[in-house]
Design an enzyme around this catalytic site. Structure first.
Site, PDB file in Angstrom:
ATOM      1  CG  HIS A 153      25.651  -6.851  55.141  1.00 14.72           C
ATOM      2  ND1 HIS A 153      26.487  -7.429  56.067  1.00 14.72           N
ATOM      3  CD2 HIS A 153      24.905  -7.865  54.622  1.00 14.72           C
ATOM      4  CE1 HIS A 153      26.281  -8.742  56.084  1.00 14.72           C
ATOM      5  NE2 HIS A 153      25.310  -9.032  55.225  1.00 14.72           N
ATOM      6  CB  SER A 274      23.384  25.138  60.272  1.00 11.77           C
ATOM      7  OG  SER A 274      24.639  25.801  60.358  1.00 11.77           O
ATOM      8  CE  LYS A 280      23.899  20.319  57.954  1.00 15.05           C
ATOM      9  NZ  LYS A 280      25.094  20.494  58.759  1.00 15.05           N
ATOM     10  CD  GLU A 287      21.812  14.682  64.689  1.00 13.22           C
ATOM     11  OE1 GLU A 287      22.933  14.469  64.223  1.00 13.22           O
ATOM     12  OE2 GLU A 287      21.318  15.817  64.755  1.00 13.22           O
TER      13      GLU A 287
END
Ligand code: ARG
Length: 455
Positions: A153, A274, A280, A287
């Site tokens: 979980h 970024s 970043k 992704e």
């Protein structure tokens, strides 16, 4: 090529919707190989003369060299790779070119070309997945003792080792490879010579062409031969499953790279910055692997839907079989390469993993198991006692193994100081010696077997 019974040419929109050359040019190598095998058989069977067969075969070699050097010319009037090649052959060798299409049809021709292409695609994927497995095993071996929190979980559950976690992906990829191997074995029957749908009256030798193209045998039903696209679906289903595994691995990297976790530093080579937030470091490659899985699944769905309502034998809908397979193959190749590169170069922050494993009361099960083992207490009762120990540790803001013995004895008098030997994360993982468990000894044994499997 087929204009004999037609008075007028196609509308321009017809030419456009009908043409597959913009994408099926990717089959050119397989198309040339299929044609060479076919004409060699026609000559041996006396269906075309040796001279014509020789001219055809030499012409096909010339065309292959042209395609290799300059690419395949995209001429929508010629529809597809089969006609583009045949028409170029006619330019090169004259009317004898017209004998190549004896005792075959584009229906068995394209079925053969596409099987050959998918077979090559499977071999490429196999090589890629093997590389991924090697990378996983190497990093697992380095980290066979590195303790990290194991999750259910996405909640800290029991300590595991990073090596064990990475080897879980090794098992997934092992199954993926076996699915591709199955698909390859099943597709390896040659439809060439089934002709349009009913077979041919010419005295062909289908065993000869099948063998020349590396197939195990010719297909056994001419209708099925030209209407079957199971091999493409098998490929797409195996690709879908593999991409799901890659996507789950990518997802873990994305979570692990986030600041609250901080389990990995993704390499510069697989991250982006970024344009507005200088701090970043985004896990874009991971992704995109996660994103590509959705597209690969879409390709699989597209071909399922194309095929589901088709009567026997060939229908032109089946021309739409190729774009999804090509797309899925390209996406899968990129995904495998990206995840392999990330696995090889990622920095695992094992200090951070250990710290989190120690902070989440992850050895609570070990306390309960000890009460069962040493105190003869039923597991349900042991679970309850342990719950109270966790509550005490939480209230005192310490890990379980730093609770004073008096506190533990207050909770249950049967607890004694031997308990401290089982409450550390190292003791916990070392104790999980069941086959396939996370104990470093078990993980190392699996790694040794895996190395043998990989050869
Ligand atoms: N370009 C076609 C395809 O990819 C080749 C087969 C065409 N056959 C036909 N009878 N029109 O499916």
């Amino acid at each position: 090529m087929w204009g004999g019974r037609f008075a007028a040419g196609p509308a321009s929109i017809m030419r456009e919707i009908n043409a597959s050359i913009p994408f099926d040019k990717r089959l050119w190598k397989q198309d040339i190989a299929g044609s060479k095998a076919h004409v060699a058989m026609l000559a041996k069977q006396g269906i075309v003369s040796q001279d014509d067969a020789h001219a055809i075969s030499a012409g096909l070699d010339t065309i292959a060299a042209e395609y290799e050097a300059n690419g395949v010319p995209v001429n929508l009037d010629l529809e597809d790779i089969h006609m583009v090649t045949e028409s170029r052959l006619a330019e090169l060798i004259g009317p004898a070119a017209g004998r190549l299409h004896t005792a075959r049809s584009r229906n068995d021709q394209v079925a053969t070309d596409f099987r050959l292409w998918v077979r090559d695609a499977i071999d490429e994927v196999e090589a890629g997945l093997l590389g991924l497995q090697r990378a996983l095993v190497a990093r697992a071996e380095e980290n066979a003792d590195a303790v990290m929190p194991g999750f259910t979980h996405l909640q800290s559950a029991q300590p595991v080792t990073l090596g064990h976690h990475l080897m879980a992906y090794y098992e997934m990829v092992r199954r993926d490879r076996s699915r591709f191997a199955d698909a390859r074995a099943r597709l390896n029957e040659c439809p060439l010579g089934a002709a349009a749908l009913a077979g041919t009256g010419f005295p062909t030798d289908r065993h000869m062409t099948a063998a020349a193209l590396g197939f195990a045998k010719p297909t056994d039903n001419s209708l099925d031969s030209v209407s079957d696209r199971d091999f493409a679906l098998d490929y797409l289903m195996a690709a879908t499953q593999a991409s799901l595994h890659l996507s789950r691995l990518a997802e873990e990297f994305i979570i692990w790279a986030s600041q609250p976790f901080g389990f990995v530093n993704l390499p510069d080579a697989y991250s982006t910055g970024s344009s507005i937030m200088p701090q970043k470091r985004n896990p874009d490659a991971a992704e995109l692997v996660r994103g590509h899985a959705g597209r690969i699944m879409g390709c699989m769905t597209a071909l399922c839907v194309t095929m589901k309502g088709l009567p026997l034998a060939y229908s032109k809908d089946m021309q739409d079989d190729k774009p999804p397979v090509f797309e899925a193959h390209d996406l899968l190749g990129l995904s495998i390469a990206a995840m392999t590169g990330m696995i090889e170069t990622v920095t695992f922050r094992t200090d951070r993993m250990r710290g989190l494993a120690e902070s989440g009361f992850a050895t609570a099960t070990d306390l309960a198991d000890w009460l069962v083992r040493e105190g003869g207490i039923p597991f349900r009762e042991a679970h309850h006692i342990t719950g109270r120990a966790v509550a005490a540790a939480e209230a005192a803001a310490v890990p379980l193994d730093q609770l004073p013995l008096e506190t533990l004895k207050d909770i249950d008098a049967r607890i004694d100081d031997r308990i401290y030997a089982v409450l550390t994360v190292d003791a916990s993982v070392a104790s999980r010696q069941s086959h396939g468990g996370t104990a470093p000894a078990q993980v190392r044994a699996r790694i040794a077997d895996a190395k043998k499997e990989l050869g």
